[in-house]
Design an enzyme around this catalytic site. Sequence first.
Site, PDB file in Angstrom:
ATOM      1  N   LYS A   1      38.399  39.502  33.443  1.00 34.25           N
ATOM      2  CA  LYS A   1      37.995  39.803  32.083  1.00 34.25           C
ATOM      3  C   LYS A   1      38.821  40.436  31.284  1.00 34.25           C
ATOM      4  O   LYS A   1      39.358  39.824  30.345  1.00 34.25           O
ATOM      5  CB  LYS A   1      36.672  40.426  31.908  1.00 34.25           C
ATOM      6  CG  LYS A   1      35.802  40.467  30.514  1.00 34.25           C
ATOM      7  CD  LYS A   1      34.612  40.974  30.456  1.00 34.25           C
ATOM      8  CE  LYS A   1      34.686  42.421  31.308  1.00 34.25           C
ATOM      9  NZ  LYS A   1      33.220  42.954  31.437  1.00 34.25           N
TER      10      LYS A   1
ATOM     11  N   THR B   1      42.044  40.985  32.278  1.00 30.68           N
ATOM     12  CA  THR B   1      43.143  39.910  32.487  1.00 30.68           C
ATOM     13  C   THR B   1      43.146  38.911  31.356  1.00 30.68           C
ATOM     14  O   THR B   1      44.245  38.489  30.601  1.00 30.68           O
ATOM     15  CB  THR B   1      43.347  39.530  33.831  1.00 30.68           C
ATOM     16  OG1 THR B   1      43.200  40.530  34.763  1.00 30.68           O
ATOM     17  CG2 THR B   1      44.826  38.725  33.965  1.00 30.68           C
TER      18      THR B   1
ATOM     19  N   ARG C   1      39.135  49.287  26.455  1.00 29.37           N
ATOM     20  CA  ARG C   1      38.822  50.429  26.511  1.00 29.37           C
ATOM     21  C   ARG C   1      39.606  51.212  27.533  1.00 29.37           C
ATOM     22  O   ARG C   1      40.542  50.666  28.080  1.00 29.37           O
ATOM     23  CB  ARG C   1      37.580  50.590  27.424  1.00 29.37           C
ATOM     24  CG  ARG C   1      36.283  50.023  26.660  1.00 29.37           C
ATOM     25  CD  ARG C   1      35.041  49.749  27.643  1.00 29.37           C
ATOM     26  NE  ARG C   1      35.294  48.465  28.388  1.00 29.37           N
ATOM     27  CZ  ARG C   1      34.512  48.181  29.583  1.00 29.37           C
ATOM     28  NH1 ARG C   1      33.430  48.826  29.690  1.00 29.37           N
ATOM     29  NH2 ARG C   1      35.049  46.958  29.988  1.00 29.37           N
TER      30      ARG C   1
ATOM     31  N   LYS D   1      40.694  53.217  44.493  1.00 23.14           N
ATOM     32  CA  LYS D   1      42.058  52.985  43.913  1.00 23.14           C
ATOM     33  C   LYS D   1      41.960  52.671  42.501  1.00 23.14           C
ATOM     34  O   LYS D   1      40.912  51.965  41.949  1.00 23.14           O
ATOM     35  CB  LYS D   1      42.974  51.824  44.598  1.00 23.14           C
ATOM     36  CG  LYS D   1      43.117  52.402  45.708  1.00 23.14           C
ATOM     37  CD  LYS D   1      44.298  51.493  46.600  1.00 23.14           C
ATOM     38  CE  LYS D   1      44.939  52.252  47.556  1.00 23.14           C
ATOM     39  NZ  LYS D   1      46.092  51.556  48.273  1.00 23.14           N
TER      40      LYS D   1
ATOM     41  N   ALA E   1      28.854  51.236  30.519  1.00 24.05           N
ATOM     42  CA  ALA E   1      28.289  50.191  29.984  1.00 24.05           C
ATOM     43  C   ALA E   1      26.918  49.921  30.260  1.00 24.05           C
ATOM     44  O   ALA E   1      26.021  48.887  30.005  1.00 24.05           O
ATOM     45  CB  ALA E   1      29.089  48.860  30.287  1.00 24.05           C
TER      46      ALA E   1
ATOM     47  N   PHE F   1      31.074  44.764  31.927  1.00 25.39           N
ATOM     48  CA  PHE F   1      30.193  44.096  32.912  1.00 25.39           C
ATOM     49  C   PHE F   1      29.877  42.677  32.410  1.00 25.39           C
ATOM     50  O   PHE F   1      30.980  42.076  31.627  1.00 25.39           O
ATOM     51  CB  PHE F   1      28.953  44.595  32.904  1.00 25.39           C
ATOM     52  CG  PHE F   1      28.690  45.876  33.363  1.00 25.39           C
ATOM     53  CD1 PHE F   1      29.476  46.412  34.542  1.00 25.39           C
ATOM     54  CD2 PHE F   1      27.834  46.989  33.096  1.00 25.39           C
ATOM     55  CE1 PHE F   1      29.807  47.565  35.144  1.00 25.39           C
ATOM     56  CE2 PHE F   1      27.819  48.252  33.537  1.00 25.39           C
ATOM     57  CZ  PHE F   1      28.707  48.520  34.621  1.00 25.39           C
TER      58      PHE F   1
ATOM     59  N   PHE G   1      42.878  30.971  39.741  1.00 25.95           N
ATOM     60  CA  PHE G   1      43.446  31.581  41.107  1.00 25.95           C
ATOM     61  C   PHE G   1      44.364  30.505  41.544  1.00 25.95           C
ATOM     62  O   PHE G   1      43.974  29.290  41.668  1.00 25.95           O
ATOM     63  CB  PHE G   1      42.254  32.072  41.700  1.00 25.95           C
ATOM     64  CG  PHE G   1      41.871  33.624  41.377  1.00 25.95           C
ATOM     65  CD1 PHE G   1      41.422  33.528  40.065  1.00 25.95           C
ATOM     66  CD2 PHE G   1      41.981  34.525  42.329  1.00 25.95           C
ATOM     67  CE1 PHE G   1      40.902  35.076  39.781  1.00 25.95           C
ATOM     68  CE2 PHE G   1      41.340  35.730  42.038  1.00 25.95           C
ATOM     69  CZ  PHE G   1      40.838  36.115  40.726  1.00 25.95           C
TER      70      PHE G   1
ATOM     71  N   TRP H   1      47.444  34.936  34.661  1.00 26.69           N
ATOM     72  CA  TRP H   1      47.666  35.794  35.367  1.00 26.69           C
ATOM     73  C   TRP H   1      49.015  35.672  36.235  1.00 26.69           C
ATOM     74  O   TRP H   1      49.990  36.332  36.457  1.00 26.69           O
ATOM     75  CB  TRP H   1      46.672  35.811  36.775  1.00 26.69           C
ATOM     76  CG  TRP H   1      47.079  36.844  37.796  1.00 26.69           C
ATOM     77  CD1 TRP H   1      46.521  38.023  37.986  1.00 26.69           C
ATOM     78  CD2 TRP H   1      47.580  36.566  38.801  1.00 26.69           C
ATOM     79  NE1 TRP H   1      46.885  38.508  38.926  1.00 26.69           N
ATOM     80  CE2 TRP H   1      47.314  37.585  39.652  1.00 26.69           C
ATOM     81  CE3 TRP H   1      48.210  35.391  39.533  1.00 26.69           C
ATOM     82  CZ2 TRP H   1      48.156  37.716  41.085  1.00 26.69           C
ATOM     83  CZ3 TRP H   1      48.826  35.527  40.995  1.00 26.69           C
ATOM     84  CH2 TRP H   1      48.613  36.780  41.535  1.00 26.69           C
TER      85      TRP H   1
END
Lengths: 558, 558
Positions: B73, B75, B96, B107, B275, B303, B383, B411
């Site tokens: 989202k 990205t 945010r 991570k 959220a 979310f 992807f 991406w």
Amino acid sequence: MTHKTDIEIARAASKRPILEIGDMLGIGADDLLPYGHDKAKVSQAFIDSTKSKPNGKLILVTAINPTPAGEGKTTTTVGLGDGLNAIGKKAMICIREASLGPNFGMKGGAAGGGYAQVVPMEEMNLHFTGDFHAITSAHSLLSAMIDNHVYWGNELDIDIRRVVWRRVVDMNDRALRQITASLGGVANGFPREAGFDITVASEVMACLCLATDLKDLERRLGNMIVAYRRDRTPVFARDIKADGAMTVLLKDAMQPNLVQTLENNPAFVHGGPFANIAHGCNSVIATTTALKLADYVVTEAGFGADLGAEKFMNIKCRKAGIAPDCVVLVATVRAMKMNGGIAKADLGDENVDAVKAGCANLGRHIGNVKSFGVPVVVAINHFTGDSDAEVQAVKDYVVSQGSEAIVSRHWADGSKGSADLATRVAEIADSGVSNFAPLYPDEMPLFQKMETIAKRIYHADEVLADAKIRNQLKDWEEQGYGHLPVCMAKTQYSFSTDPTLRGAPTGHSVPVREVRLSAGAGFVVAVCGDIMTMPGLPRVPSAENIRLNDAGEVEGLF
Amino acid sequence: MTHKTDIEIARAASKRPILEIGDMLGIGADDLLPYGHDKAKVSQAFIDSTKSKPNGKLILVTAINPTPAGEGKTTTTVGLGDGLNAIGKKAMICIREASLGPNFGMKGGAAGGGYAQVVPMEEMNLHFTGDFHAITSAHSLLSAMIDNHVYWGNELDIDIRRVVWRRVVDMNDRALRQITASLGGVANGFPREAGFDITVASEVMACLCLATDLKDLERRLGNMIVAYRRDRTPVFARDIKADGAMTVLLKDAMQPNLVQTLENNPAFVHGGPFANIAHGCNSVIATTTALKLADYVVTEAGFGADLGAEKFMNIKCRKAGIAPDCVVLVATVRAMKMNGGIAKADLGDENVDAVKAGCANLGRHIGNVKSFGVPVVVAINHFTGDSDAEVQAVKDYVVSQGSEAIVSRHWADGSKGSADLATRVAEIADSGVSNFAPLYPDEMPLFQKMETIAKRIYHADEVLADAKIRNQLKDWEEQGYGHLPVCMAKTQYSFSTDPTLRGAPTGHSVPVREVRLSAGAGFVVAVCGDIMTMPGLPRVPSAENIRLNDAGEVEGLF
């Protein structure tokens, strides 16, 4: 003469862009990380590039035991720095950062006062460049990782009754002094007693202020003892594997903060460890970097010379491999009068006899500082109401002690007022008469180090400690900590452990109630009295009156 | 095609000085407060000066219910922003800030990914500009002042069993979830049960993110309920007189943070409320300021659309008086397959039937968003392994739902990959077809608001709540809180309250376990399931592997 308040003077300052201040020191724009237009951090790459330069002269500003009259140690530090620059010397100032939390209890403090201040004053009393927040984060990460380790199986076999790593927050919050944590059942861990200190009391702060670089910081953090096992063997932060991540959290906080005085001279404001359970000086990295950038570096130490200068010499200088070329001991006529038995309300009345009677405290500090092999000048920080006769009485007394006293009027007049002091201090620093040596060698046993300080600095007869404490010190010596310096935590108001005992007491005993090992910072703390590591808020906290006014200015903070 | 990691791409970015990015937006150097060379805060004076300008178009990026496959989202938000700039539009991104603490458990995350990222990535995962530290400080000050008030006599008659103001820390520390505070005797106060949440769960965060300016922030902070008396009347933060000082602590945190994308386009990264128990959007001040500075503002919500977009529309847009001109709903072929029943390990295999079977979740979100009167475009975040047939299956399905789907390859290709999406989104936003209205009017009773969301967005049959909860809602309505929107706290993984129920379930019930009044932020929270406001660290926290390498780079954070 002016009747402006410190904050009014600070707000009216003609600040130069911080990039220009950096440029004065030869720091290029790429090596300055700005925080707004009036604060910046100096890059590690630049610091590394200065290593081969010769050091400037180091001048320590310290003071008599503090009285409610106020001595103006920081004010004198700033005034002297400005004075040196004004007489054509290249000088820098190195002072400590203020803790945020306490400003919401009592009003915040200026960095200096009158026409001898470092700015921006408001930000230095609020978040500044976030260093203390980074310390809180790093400390909190370790705290969370310790309980998390226990939660997931406790492979290190930590005795949860012997977790010595307390939590911290940068706020005066007495409700957190003593808590029971991990309540609420299986998902929340194993209940245990815990508690919070204020951030400046964190050993992380002391480590950061003594570390020479980030590698050294990581090593120190890893060496911190966080708990003991049932067999009393220590568990280190490196066993918890927190040292690397803590160093990452501290990588910016480790860089000195550059700001300026009202007269646009450069100042590092960096680090702020407690001056009782820690050593109370600004960071080693700031001081050693300043020594590469300026011909004269004026710095200060916490509280009076019995605590602050002693720790500066025996802990900071020893560890950083630096030595003061001159010590300036700040005294005021008003403080002499208080030491001479006059109440605060009556300080406005001339009283030469009381001044004379109160000089004993000053005299002992002069002798103590000299015992480190360092020349000392007394700066009489001049207040408007001081009479000539009173000032002369102090001067005469200081001469009788084999030293000299110079009146400084930086508060009212800035560098014009401190020119005489600056001239004389530069002469002494340049003369090479300083022959500094710490008070005791590394090899001396820990208890004997405490005795040495108590007898030679406090002029006490003895140090009292029960067998448990003496055995603890022996255990640490056997574990390889015997070479560490000791850090005395006692009242700042007296040479003795009784805060009401002014002047120059003798014949007293120094009871050590507790000893603590700061294995990362690298000292053994001797707690001699009630040491509060988490202050509370007063009945009417200053926070109640702090607000932004319609002009967007902060009201009530000062 | 590249095989570089997000952090490698981010570190290789050709960042422009932040002053240049500001200049692109017409923000002069004096109105930008730099934090290093690649981050800056925008002054309130500048924000005030833009008030009379017309607003640009507002584009919300939302998504299907999250799956372990990842939807991208943020990205897509970044890629779309870059795409709009690349096709010659003046666009800004608003996202945010990340919370520091959780990065030491799992991570940390990039802000975006691949060639659609906002930088500096490392700092955005560490202290950034200190906003969250300021929120922690302001929250902690109020916490300390509440217990301090009780300590000094409790003039407000606070029932210490009913202190609802928990403490916060920005760290995953399960040991602090439930504690007993003020132990240790008279000097430490009155023992009571207490606990800590993570900072992003603080109502201070929600207040900051919904406030229009510092005055409004102070008002909201003052309205927060911190405790109740024995007679159940509320005690507000303003009664504790903490609102002014908290606002002072937040004065810089309130200013939006300007950074840039990999393609040097401007982005505000500001605020980060939970959220679930909060509304999950970046700050109102960032979004409304961006609307004055750019012709197109691309923002996102937390979310999936059932939680994030719903709250964006019903809480943020309602309160800020803004409306989206176009909604972009992000989906991936992989997530469709997971919704179609395929395990994560098997997502690499082409499976058009599974894609088709999984589209129901997407279809429901399309319908839901349309019910707000807003046009919706589906962005298929491409992807590498997606087959043409699978992509076509999603496109066909979306057309069957009366909408359109566009493949975006930001991406892999940055703005070149998102040009088609950007072109179409700009057309729709410019067309003026959006006819936004919130789902329910202010006047609707609170319980009915919950029912409206549950039935119209979740497609549930009913909301279950016992008499105690319904009575609580009625009490709040009588106290004047009935006009507030509701903030649903439920699992993000399903339209239902059962996280394992994928697709587009019907016939389910929504049990409300608890209701909470965020009187300062301005919403009533309906807790529908286990909501964790203080996460714990995993068995092997990522912190164990985070360190600085010899080049001074952070390792292990990503």
